[in-house]
Design a protein around this motif. Structure first.
Motif, PDB file in Angstrom:
ATOM      1  N   UNK A  54       1.696  -1.900   0.446  1.00  0.00           N
ATOM      2  CA  UNK A  54       1.327  -2.739  -0.693  1.00  0.00           C
ATOM      3  C   UNK A  54       0.689  -1.916  -1.811  1.00  0.00           C
ATOM      4  N   UNK A  55      -0.157  -0.985  -1.450  1.00  0.00           N
ATOM      5  CA  UNK A  55      -0.844  -0.190  -2.457  1.00  0.00           C
ATOM      6  C   UNK A  55       0.122   0.711  -3.218  1.00  0.00           C
ATOM      7  N   UNK A  56       0.968   1.423  -2.477  1.00  0.00           N
ATOM      8  CA  UNK A  56       1.898   2.348  -3.121  1.00  0.00           C
ATOM      9  C   UNK A  56       2.869   1.595  -4.029  1.00  0.00           C
ATOM     10  N   UNK A  57       3.419   0.510  -3.512  1.00  0.00           N
ATOM     11  CA  UNK A  57       4.355  -0.284  -4.320  1.00  0.00           C
ATOM     12  C   UNK A  57       3.633  -0.956  -5.478  1.00  0.00           C
ATOM     13  N   UNK A  58       2.426  -1.459  -5.211  1.00  0.00           N
ATOM     14  CA  UNK A  58       1.664  -2.160  -6.243  1.00  0.00           C
ATOM     15  C   UNK A  58       1.274  -1.258  -7.390  1.00  0.00           C
ATOM     16  N   UNK A  59       0.866  -0.039  -7.089  1.00  0.00           N
ATOM     17  CA  UNK A  59       0.499   0.920  -8.137  1.00  0.00           C
ATOM     18  C   UNK A  59       1.708   1.207  -9.035  1.00  0.00           C
ATOM     19  N   UNK A  60       2.872   1.344  -8.415  1.00  0.00           N
ATOM     20  CA  UNK A  60       4.091   1.603  -9.192  1.00  0.00           C
ATOM     21  C   UNK A  60       4.466   0.399 -10.053  1.00  0.00           C
ATOM     22  N   UNK A  61       4.333  -0.800  -9.507  1.00  0.00           N
ATOM     23  CA  UNK A  61       4.735  -2.012 -10.228  1.00  0.00           C
ATOM     24  C   UNK A  61       3.879  -2.277 -11.461  1.00  0.00           C
TER      25      UNK A  61
END
Length: 289
Positions: free
Chosen positions: A130-137
């Motif tokens: 969630x963190x990795x994807x969320x930071x990118x989004x």
């Protein structure tokens, strides 16, 4: 291991060697003299990340996202300890999450809004993805982005998109047996020979096998040092007097050292960066000694 079990085993003077946890509470020889951890302490890992920040980006503006439990608190404590007096000015935002939370999107938005250019994410399991994807989004591109070793499994990175994880920094003290750079390493060759003989059908891409072998070689070192005296007292005495022990799967430049007042066998780590396919080690060996 439950605290009640630890108390009971210590009361009965039963050695518990190399507990697979980095929690600081397992490295307390005064309170639990018969319990010795087998991983680098979470605090030590936090120290290593902070030391690198001080070297690579001394003017960093740091945001921290951490799990609201002992796991998260240990990492953050070590990170702040290594930053020292600079922690107050360098850390500009902190947020925590509960393990029962469905998402961490609001925390990420708040941390991005702080203007931080370094992110230390003390996360586990699904929250890693969630963190990795969320930071990118949300279009956040921290110049330095750290996750704990325990969150660095490809199985956590894949759901977030491997491209989104490029540049992510973690650490390790163990050779990646599947990495081609260690193909001719004697220790790794011995590991594969062992697996071929005793577990020929095992999935060698599962790093748990290598970890088990790694810790078994450490235990064997202790038992051999006991010689003909395998009493409980002597087992603990030898486990607490290891001096610069090299292990087959330990990274070059690292060694295991313990003492009666220092039960942490692993206090050295090397940083590694994800390149989209695998983790690549870089820089010098860092330690928390």
């Amino acid at each position: 291991m439950p605290k009640a079990a630890t108390r009971s085993l210590n009361a009965k003077k039963v050695p518990q060697l190399f507990v697979l946890s980095g929690a600081t509470k397992w490295a307390d020889p005064q309170k639990n003299p018969w319990t010795m951890p087998g991983m680098a302490a979470y605090e030590s890992e936090g120290v290593v990340y902070a030391k690198y920040v001080l070297q690579a980006k001394p003017d960093a503006k740091i945001a921290i996202l951490s799990q609201n439990d002992d796991f998260g608190r240990d990492y953050v404590a070590g990170f702040k300890r290594a930053l020292g007096a600079k922690a107050a000015s360098m850390i500009i935002a902190e947020a925590t999450y509960e393990t029962s939370a469905p998402t961490i999107s609001s925390q990420l938005s708040t941390l991005k809004a702080s203007g931080a250019n370094v992110l230390f994410g003390v996360v586990l399991g699904k929250f890693t993805s969630q963190m990795i994807k969320g930071v990118a989004e949300i279009g956040w591109k921290p110049e330095l982005f750290f996750v704990p070793t325990s969150a660095s499994s490809i199985s956590f990175l894949e759901p977030a998109g491997l491209d989104n994880a490029v540049g992510l920094i973690s650490s390790s003290n163990q050779k990646d047996t599947m990495d081609p750079q260690w193909a001719d390493d004697p220790g790794v060759k011995d590991y594969f020979a062992f697996m071929k003989q005793y577990m020929p059908n095992a999935d060698l891409s599962n790093s748990n096998y290598a970890a088990g072998y790694h810790y078994a070689t450490l235990l064997m070192t202790v038992l051999r040092a006991c010689k003909d005296d395998i009493s409980r007292d002597n087992i603990m005495r030898q486990a607490a007097s290891l001096k610069e022990i090299k292990l087959p799967l330990l990274l070059p430049g690292m060694a295991v050292t313990t003492g009666p007042d220092d039960y942490l066998p692993f206090q050295q780590l090397q940083l590694r960066r994800f390149n989209g396919k695998s983790w690549v080690g870089f820089g010098d060996v860092l330690d928390d000694r």
